[in-house]
Design an enzyme around this catalytic site. Structure first.
Site, PDB file in Angstrom:
ATOM      1  N   GLU A 172      73.290  63.742  62.631  1.00 12.16           N
ATOM      2  CA  GLU A 172      74.809  63.756  62.608  1.00 12.16           C
ATOM      3  C   GLU A 172      75.613  62.446  63.012  1.00 12.16           C
ATOM      4  OE1 GLU A 172      76.062  66.334  61.529  1.00 12.16           O
ATOM      5  OE2 GLU A 172      75.254  68.368  62.392  1.00 12.16           O
ATOM      6  N   ASN A 191      79.965  65.607  56.258  1.00 11.19           N
ATOM      7  CA  ASN A 191      80.187  64.664  57.448  1.00 11.19           C
ATOM      8  C   ASN A 191      79.373  63.396  57.237  1.00 11.19           C
ATOM      9  OD1 ASN A 191      77.838  65.628  58.280  1.00 11.19           O
ATOM     10  ND2 ASN A 191      78.567  66.417  60.273  1.00 11.19           N
ATOM     11  N   ASP A 197      64.402  69.353  57.736  1.00  9.76           N
ATOM     12  CA  ASP A 197      64.756  69.826  59.044  1.00  9.76           C
ATOM     13  C   ASP A 197      64.912  71.259  59.152  1.00  9.76           C
ATOM     14  OD1 ASP A 197      66.781  70.500  57.138  1.00  9.76           O
ATOM     15  OD2 ASP A 197      68.340  69.011  57.776  1.00  9.76           O
ATOM     16  N   HIS A 239      76.019  63.595  57.205  1.00  7.43           N
ATOM     17  CA  HIS A 239      74.739  63.587  57.486  1.00  7.43           C
ATOM     18  C   HIS A 239      73.826  63.714  56.588  1.00  7.43           C
ATOM     19  CE1 HIS A 239      74.911  68.234  58.023  1.00  7.43           C
ATOM     20  NE2 HIS A 239      74.238  67.930  56.826  1.00  7.43           N
TER      21      HIS A 239
HETATM   22  C1  GLP Z   1      72.358  71.025  55.630  1.00  8.89           C
HETATM   23  C2  GLP Z   1      71.108  70.302  55.723  1.00  8.89           C
HETATM   24  C3  GLP Z   1      71.141  69.220  54.940  1.00  8.89           C
HETATM   25  C4  GLP Z   1      71.626  69.394  53.609  1.00  8.89           C
HETATM   26  C5  GLP Z   1      73.145  69.664  53.612  1.00  8.89           C
HETATM   27  C6  GLP Z   1      73.893  69.729  52.584  1.00  8.89           C
HETATM   28  O1  GLP Z   1      73.180  70.564  56.737  1.00  8.89           O
HETATM   29  N1  GLP Z   1      70.556  70.161  57.145  1.00  8.89           N
HETATM   30  O2  GLP Z   1      69.854  68.730  54.926  1.00  8.89           O
HETATM   31  O3  GLP Z   1      71.788  68.166  52.865  1.00  8.89           O
HETATM   32  O4  GLP Z   1      73.293  71.024  54.351  1.00  8.89           O
HETATM   33  O5  GLP Z   1      74.117  71.104  52.142  1.00  8.89           O
HETATM   34  P1  GLP Z   1      74.444  71.566  50.663  1.00  8.89           P
HETATM   35  O6  GLP Z   1      73.515  71.186  49.697  1.00  8.89           O
HETATM   36  O7  GLP Z   1      74.296  72.986  50.585  1.00  8.89           O
HETATM   37  O8  GLP Z   1      75.880  70.960  50.477  1.00  8.89           O
END
Ligand code: GLP
Length: 242
Positions: free
Chosen positions: A143, A136, A67, A138
């Site tokens: 989302e 959340n 993404d 995702h």
């Molecule tokens: C972002 C990304 C996700 C990722 C998430 C978790 O929102 N779009 O792909 O999995 O963060 O982030 P973290 O690993 O910093 O908790």
């Protein structure tokens, strides 16, 4: 679903890196979707070390990112493009033309998404999707309550996601409101999935996954019946009922 509980973040990074290393040793031409966020950083460091000492090579892989923030140019240090280069791509032997990352600043976002799907198809689909997990629920930027039948597409970021990203930006207004993401359909079609769960904020999302019921409010539950899903998670995220 194969679940591996690990004691802490270092153990998660170690297990995840070994998992990817073993897949890559068995098939040196993997096409891989790569996550951003804090979770995969330790795994990336270890994979770069394996590549540096010749245990694995990314020379014949195809690499994609999951993404990107909409409107963000690759040169922007806050882009996922820049993050992936900093944390991983600049430290491995993947040729530049084997890496295709989403262009957040594409003039036509829909066309960029279609072009991205064509690149994934041209690579023969994804062999491995490595996923982090949003608090959340995702996965990538899919989302809660977004449709599950889409390939790469533009998305509106949930307020919960914007809040989680707020510390990385100077003020609330600077936090992106939209993104481009591989869809659930793209991720579910990957031949294998590695989901990483780190940080106590992911406890509820992990509980939803382990409840084993598909629920649009928790996008991570979309992959519960994937035939080759491995979950590596910190033991602190284990629901008390398990
Ligand atoms: C972002 C990304 C996700 C990722 C998430 C978790 O929102 N779009 O792909 O999995 O963060 O982030 P973290 O690993 O910093 O908790």
């Amino acid at each position: 679903m194969n679940i591996i509980w690990v004691a802490d973040y270092d153990a998660l990074a170690e297990q995840a890196a070994r998992h990817v290393r073993d897949l890559l040793r068995a098939n040196g031409t993997l096409s891989i979707a790569l996550p951003t966020g804090d979770t995969p950083i330790g795994m990336y460091r270890r994979l770069a070390a394996y590549a540096a000492n010749g245990e694995i090579s990314f020379r014949h892989t195809r690499l994609f990112n999951l993404d990107e923030y909409a409107g963000m140019a690759p040169e922007n240090p806050q882009s996922y493009h820049a993050f992936l280069h900093r944390q991983f791509l600049d430290h491995i032997d993947a040729p530049a033309d084997s890496v295709r990352l989403l262009r957040g600043d594409a003039h036509d976002a829909d066309e960029e998404c279609r072009s991205y799907d064509r690149a994934i198809a041209a690579a023969g689909g994804l062999d491995l999707a490595i996923l982090g997990l949003g608090a959340n629920g995702h996965i990538a930027f899919n989302e809660p309550h977004d449709p599950w039948d889409r390939e790469t597409h533009p998305v509106t970021l949930a307020e919960t996601t914007r809040n989680a990203h707020r510390p990385n930006f100077k003020d609330d207004d600077s936090v992106p409101r939209a993104g481009l993401t591989m869809g659930i359909k793209t991720l579910a079609a990957a031949r294998s999935i590695l989901l990483l769960g780190a940080g106590l904020s992911k406890r509820e999302a992990m509980a939803a996954l382990l409840a084993g019921v598909k629920d649009a409010a928790w996008p991570v539950t979309s992959i519960i019946d994937h035939p080759k899903l491995t979950v590596i998670a910190e033991a602190g995220l284990k629901p008390t009922t398990l």
